[in-house]
Design an enzyme around this catalytic site. Sequence first.
Site, PDB file in Angstrom:
ATOM      1  CG  ASP A 174      -1.982   0.991   1.246  1.00  0.00           C
ATOM      2  OD1 ASP A 174      -2.283   1.560   0.175  1.00  0.00           O
ATOM      3  OD2 ASP A 174      -2.552   1.235   2.316  1.00  0.00           O
ATOM      4  CG  ASP A 179      -1.501   7.714   0.824  1.00  0.00           C
ATOM      5  OD1 ASP A 179      -0.359   8.021   0.411  1.00  0.00           O
ATOM      6  OD2 ASP A 179      -2.542   8.073   0.251  1.00  0.00           O
TER       7      ASP A 179
END
Length: 194
Positions: free
Chosen positions: A7, A9
């Site tokens: 991922d 953020d």
Amino acid sequence: MKLLILDRDGTLNRSRDDYVASPDEWEALPGALEAVARLNQGGWRVVLATNQSGIGRGLFDMASLNAIHAKMHRQLAAVGARVDAVFFCPHAPDEACACRKPLPGLFTQIGERFGVSPASVPAAGNALRHVKAAAAAGCPPHLLLTGQSEHLRGRVGHGTNTDLAALAPDLPPGTHTHDDLGAFADWLLAQPTT
């Protein structure tokens, strides 16, 4: 090929309450870039899968997203690291796409593009939607206790455990936990190669 999906953020860079909408707002988490470098040195190709609904909501545009990723790539290169590709969902939640996590569309696209079976592709992120999407695609899921999951740090052990199931019952079975991207990298690099 050793491929893994991260991922963005809250995993590689600091999360915000709203959106990372400009390069000035993109700030790497301590040790995250160096963790990617260690993974690369260990033979891992790293790909990002990230929801970027700020585009669909009109909060920033593709030029801004490209500028954010250009900054990210420069900072990675400065520590000898690289991300091979960034797959993102630009859609707002009400657009009913197949690529917005927790749906597995991005992970499926990555598997097809790189010609790998999802079962051989670990996926790590700090949000429930990331590990759910990973598990739905067949990737081994790893939850990082940063960003959205930082509140769980110190409340669960490491690896797979029942403490986590009690605190986060929606997590897919078999989800491993790690304090951060550096701890995940250390764990992954210590696994026997096949």
